[in-house]
Structure formats: structure tokens, C-alpha cells
Write an enzyme that holds these catalytic residues in place. Structure first.
Site, PDB file in Angstrom:
ATOM      1  N   ARG A  36       0.825  -1.216   0.000  1.00 37.80           N
ATOM      2  CA  ARG A  36       0.000   0.000   0.000  1.00 37.80           C
ATOM      3  C   ARG A  36       0.856   1.262   0.000  1.00 37.80           C
ATOM      4  O   ARG A  36       0.475   2.259  -0.608  1.00 37.80           O
ATOM      5  CB  ARG A  36      -0.960  -0.021   1.187  1.00 37.80           C
ATOM      6  N   LYS A 197     -19.512 -18.379  -0.476  1.00 37.28           N
ATOM      7  CA  LYS A 197     -20.969 -18.387  -0.327  1.00 37.28           C
ATOM      8  C   LYS A 197     -21.694 -17.487  -1.315  1.00 37.28           C
ATOM      9  O   LYS A 197     -21.219 -16.400  -1.633  1.00 37.28           O
ATOM     10  CB  LYS A 197     -21.320 -17.915   1.080  1.00 37.28           C
ATOM     11  N   GLY A 354      -9.845  -9.773  -1.832  1.00 38.36           N
ATOM     12  CA  GLY A 354      -8.743 -10.306  -1.023  1.00 38.36           C
ATOM     13  C   GLY A 354      -8.250 -11.676  -1.426  1.00 38.36           C
ATOM     14  O   GLY A 354      -7.070 -11.862  -1.741  1.00 38.36           O
TER      15      GLY A 354
HETATM   16  P1  AMP Z   1     -14.792 -15.492  -0.643  1.00 40.98           P
HETATM   17  O1  AMP Z   1     -14.170 -14.749   0.496  1.00 40.98           O
HETATM   18  O2  AMP Z   1     -16.274 -15.563  -0.587  1.00 40.98           O
HETATM   19  O3  AMP Z   1     -14.257 -15.050  -1.990  1.00 40.98           O
HETATM   20  O4  AMP Z   1     -14.378 -17.003  -0.452  1.00 40.98           O
HETATM   21  C1  AMP Z   1     -13.061 -17.439  -0.565  1.00 40.98           C
HETATM   22  C2  AMP Z   1     -12.962 -18.774   0.093  1.00 40.98           C
HETATM   23  O5  AMP Z   1     -13.804 -19.703  -0.532  1.00 40.98           O
HETATM   24  C3  AMP Z   1     -11.575 -19.381   0.027  1.00 40.98           C
HETATM   25  O6  AMP Z   1     -11.035 -19.385   1.310  1.00 40.98           O
HETATM   26  C4  AMP Z   1     -11.806 -20.792  -0.484  1.00 40.98           C
HETATM   27  O7  AMP Z   1     -11.107 -21.774   0.251  1.00 40.98           O
HETATM   28  C5  AMP Z   1     -13.290 -20.970  -0.290  1.00 40.98           C
HETATM   29  N1  AMP Z   1     -13.830 -21.981  -1.199  1.00 40.98           N
HETATM   30  C6  AMP Z   1     -13.703 -22.044  -2.529  1.00 40.98           C
HETATM   31  N2  AMP Z   1     -14.288 -23.149  -3.025  1.00 40.98           N
HETATM   32  C7  AMP Z   1     -14.806 -23.823  -1.983  1.00 40.98           C
HETATM   33  C8  AMP Z   1     -15.514 -25.054  -1.846  1.00 40.98           C
HETATM   34  N3  AMP Z   1     -15.802 -25.797  -2.908  1.00 40.98           N
HETATM   35  N4  AMP Z   1     -15.867 -25.442  -0.605  1.00 40.98           N
HETATM   36  C9  AMP Z   1     -15.569 -24.678   0.466  1.00 40.98           C
HETATM   37  N5  AMP Z   1     -14.912 -23.501   0.396  1.00 40.98           N
HETATM   38  C10 AMP Z   1     -14.516 -23.079  -0.811  1.00 40.98           C
END
Ligand code: AMP
Length: 396
Positions: A36, A197, A354
Site C-alpha cells: 500500500r 458463499k 482479497g
Molecule cells: P470469498 O471470500 O467468498 O471469496 O471465499 C473465498 C474462500 O472460498 C476461500 O477461502 C476458499 O477456500 C473458499 N472456497 C472455494 N471453493 C470452496 C468449496 N468448494 N468449498 C468450500 N470452500 C470453498
């Protein structure tokens, strides 16, 4: 969107109040990642080179309107001075006599860093009286902190109403790149949205299906879509209660002519552990107790072909549990392809958020992408189609 340009601004001898993002990771008073600080250097050099007095405003952590000594920006002044190769004066308050004395002491081209603006409650409240106190220290305002632009705070929004306001160089590049990816992109445009999610990315999915030619959905959130289509997902992460929502998004995509690319095969295991035994399954082969942890090879192949057929790519979220190999295979393959196409000038590839930045770094392709935003929340809100108050306030 039209903005004032620093290129034509009268800067010599002027006090430029520059909002930067110095909310760096710190361990025991030591900066552990100075990305940053580095991203603010071009604007600081530019202003300093034109003879402006550069006065830096930044927040650090969440002191909630109180002076918290552990959240001082003082430890940043030295490393910043090293990077700039010039002295950085530090004022232990961002308003009042302490700030003024330090700014009065600056030569043309000099640089000062003011203490954490969030030590004052007026910052996060966007209190006009506090903004007016800040404005006393400047002849013009420059915002170079896109990552804070989703907040309407005194230093990100209020100040822009009180002084001639300009985007800094990093802010300008970020806005140009975001526009190239989603505002006025070269078509066809492909989106990739992955991550854990659906519930955290509803606004984003709804905005993207209305605007993109194709949208690939991966990661844990794809399981919710697969379940909504009646496929078994075993013990995978899945928001079963969001079936209707997923079906609505699919209907909206169909109505807007956005082709959804959902997984056609998956990689499963019985636990999330490095090097664990995996199986590649067709959608209807997923059994009780199986965890879908990555996209399968056919899904990846189809995604890579979609990249070949696109001129613009916008990406947020990994396709699998990339932190735990071998569940990084799909994410790494997609990242390498995006990086190669971008480097060859065949696609404009913009990514952010992130985990996406970590995933691209993990794949070793962050430098090959057209642009990687480290902005987090502001990047996501922009992908959701929201107006960012800190950007809006800069418009002329
Ligand atoms: P987000 O912060 O919503 O972008 O989610 C990122 C996280 O989603 C990462 O830490 C991944 O490990 C997790 N992730 C990706 N694919 C899967 C999956 N099939 N099952 C569980 N977690 C997942």
C-alpha cells in the site's frame, strides 16, 4: 464520469492534501507488507516533483474516534521515507496546531504524514466541522485511496466538497481499469465469480448477470446452484436455503442473455487436507459424505475456451479451496490462462478481492494480469454496481 486532471493543475507551492491508504499489515510496529505504501509513491512523486507540499492523510486500524497509541501512523513515516528517498515529516495530529506547524515547515516538494485521521470521531461520521478543520491544511485535495472510496468519511468524501478535488494516479488507473472491465468493456465479457458463499455475493451476481455475456460460477457458491438444479452435493459447503435465490439468478441470466457456466464435473474428497486422496466425479455421482472442493477438468476446459472467446475478463473469488493443494488446480489453471491471454494482449483481464489477489499470487500470475485491484470492499461494491461516495465526490 469526468474528473479534474492533476496534469493541468497549478501545483507549485500549493498544499496538496492527499488521502492515501496506509492501513498496512503491522506486526510489533514493523510493516509486514508495504504494497500500500508503494502504490501511493507515483502520486507523491508527481506532486512533489511539481513543487507541491504533499500532506498525507490516512487511517490505520479502527481506533473508533479515540487516540489509541498502538494505532499511530508514526511507524509508517520511516519506511515511507526510505521508499520515497526523501524525508517525511510526521505530525502527531491531523488537525490543529500540531498539523499546521509541520505543514508550515515544509519546503515546496516536501512531504508530511499526519497522524491517524480516525483518532477523531468526526472522520467516520463525515462531520462537516471536522472536514473543515482538515481543509484548513490544504489548497487542493487528492484522493488516491480507491480502497476507502466505498466509505463516505470526512477524508474520503467531505473534503472533496470543500477543496478542488482530484483523483490521484493510482485512483485514476483503478477507475480506468474498472471502467474497461465493467463500465464500457470490449465485448464479449466473461465474469468469473467464485468463493465460499452465494449469500455474500448476491448483489454482485445480480449485477453481473445483467451486464455480462458469460458468467462462470465456481467455488463453494457453485454448490448452491448445483443443489438448486437438483444435483447431489453430499456434505459440501452449500446454502440449501438459497435454492430459490439461485434459481432467480439463473432466470435473470437467461432473460438478459448471459450464459451461465456452472460446473459440469467436480473434484471431491472426504476431508480438506493437503495431499488427501481426491476423485473427479460427474455431477450426479457425488455421494453422501463427499466434499466438493474444486472444479473438475471438463469444467476447467470449458472455462479456458470461454476465455479464448472473450475480450474482457472480470474475476472475483477462487474456483476451489485453493489454499489447500491439490484443490488449487482449477484456480491455478484459470489464473495461468488469464495471465497468458492478458500478457499476449488478447484479453483485458481485471481481478480483485482479497482471496482473489492471494490466488493470483499463488498461481504466480498477478503481474501478467491487466490489473489486479487490492481494494477489497470497494472493489466488491463497485462490482455490485454501487455508487462509491469517494469516487462520486471527485466527479466534476
Ligand atoms: P470469498 O471470500 O467468498 O471469496 O471465499 C473465498 C474462500 O472460498 C476461500 O477461502 C476458499 O477456500 C473458499 N472456497 C472455494 N471453493 C470452496 C468449496 N468448494 N468449498 C468450500 N470452500 C470453498
Amino acid at each position: 464520469m469526468t474528473f479534474r486532471s492533476l496534469d493541468t493543475a497549478d501545483l507549485a507551492g500549493k498544499r496538496a492534501l492527499v488521502r492515501v491508504d496506509f492501513n498496512v499489515p503491522m506486526d510489533g510496529g514493523q510493516i509486514t507488507d508495504d504494497t500500500r505504501l508503494r502504490s501511493a509513491l507515483p502520486t507523491i512523486h508527481f506532486l512533489s516533483g511539481k513543487g507541491a507540499k504533499v500532506v498525507l492523510l490516512a487511517h490505520f486500524d479502527r481506533p473508533k474516534g479515540k487516540r489509541v497509541p498502538e494505532m499511530s501512523l508514526k511507524p509508517v513515516a520511516g519506511p515511507l521515507s526510505d521508499l520515497l528517498e526523501q524525508p517525511v515529516a510526521f505530525a502527531d495530529d491531523c488537525i490543529g496546531a500540531a498539523a499546521q506547524a509541520v505543514i508550515d515547515g515544509l519546503e515546496n516538494g516536501g512531504v508530511a504524514l499526519l497522524e491517524n485521521i480516525r483518532f477523531h470521531a468526526g472522520e467516520e461520521k463525515n462531520d462537516p466541522a471536522f472536514a473543515a478543520e482538515l481543509a484548513k491544511n490544504g489548497d487542493l485535495y487528492v484522493n488516491d485511496a480507491f480502497s476507502a472510496a466505498h466509505r463516505a468519511h470526512a477524508s474520503t468524501e467531505g473534503l472533496a466538497r470543500l477543496l478542488p478535488a482530484y483523483p490521484g494516479l493510482a485512483m485514476r488507473r483503478e477507475l480506468d481499469m474498472l471502467d474497461a472491465a465493467l463500465g464500457t468493456p470490449v465485448k464479449p465479457v466473461l465474469g468469473i465469480v467464485g468463493g465460499a458463499k452465494v449469500s455474500t455475493k448476491l448483489d454482485l451476481l445480480n449485477n453481473l448477470v445483467a451486464r455480462l455475456d458469460r458468467l462462470a460460477i465456481g467455488g463453494g457458491m457453485a454448490n448452491t446452484f448445483l443443489a438448486a438444479q437438483g444435483h447431489p452435493v453430499g456434505s459440501s459447503l452449500c446454502e440449501h436455503d438459497l435454492g430459490d435465490t439461485a434459481r432467480e439468478i439463473m432466470a435473470k441470466a437467461a432473460a438478459s442473455g448471459c450464459e451461465l457456466l456452472l460446473p459440469v464435473d467436480v473434484v471431491v474428497a472426504r476431508e480438506v487436507k493437503p495431499g488427501v486422496a481426491t476423485r473427479t466425479l460427474a455431477l450426479d455421482e457425488v455421494g453422501d459424505g463427499d466434499l466438493i472442493l474444486d472444479a473438475g477438468p471438463k469444467t476447467v476446459e470449458r472455462l479456458l475456451a470461454a476465455m479464448d472467446a472473450s475480450k474482457t475478463l472480470i474475476w472475483n473469488g477462487p474456483l476451489g479451496v485453493f489454499e489447500v493443494p491439490p484443490f488449487d488446480i482449477a484456480t491455478v489453471a484459470a489464473a495461468k490462462k488469464a495471465g497468458a491471454l492478458a500478457e499476449a494482449g488478447k484479453i483485458t483481464a481485471v481481478a480483485g478481492g482479497g482471496d482473489t489477489v492471494s490466488a493470483l499470487n499463488h498461481a504466480g500470475v498477478a503481474d501478467q494480469m491487466t490489473f489486479v485491484s487490492t481494494a477489497g470492499g470497494a472493489f466488491l461494491e463497485w462490482m455490485e454496481g454501487k455508487t462509491l461516495p469517494g469516487v462520486k465526490a471527485l466527479e466534476v
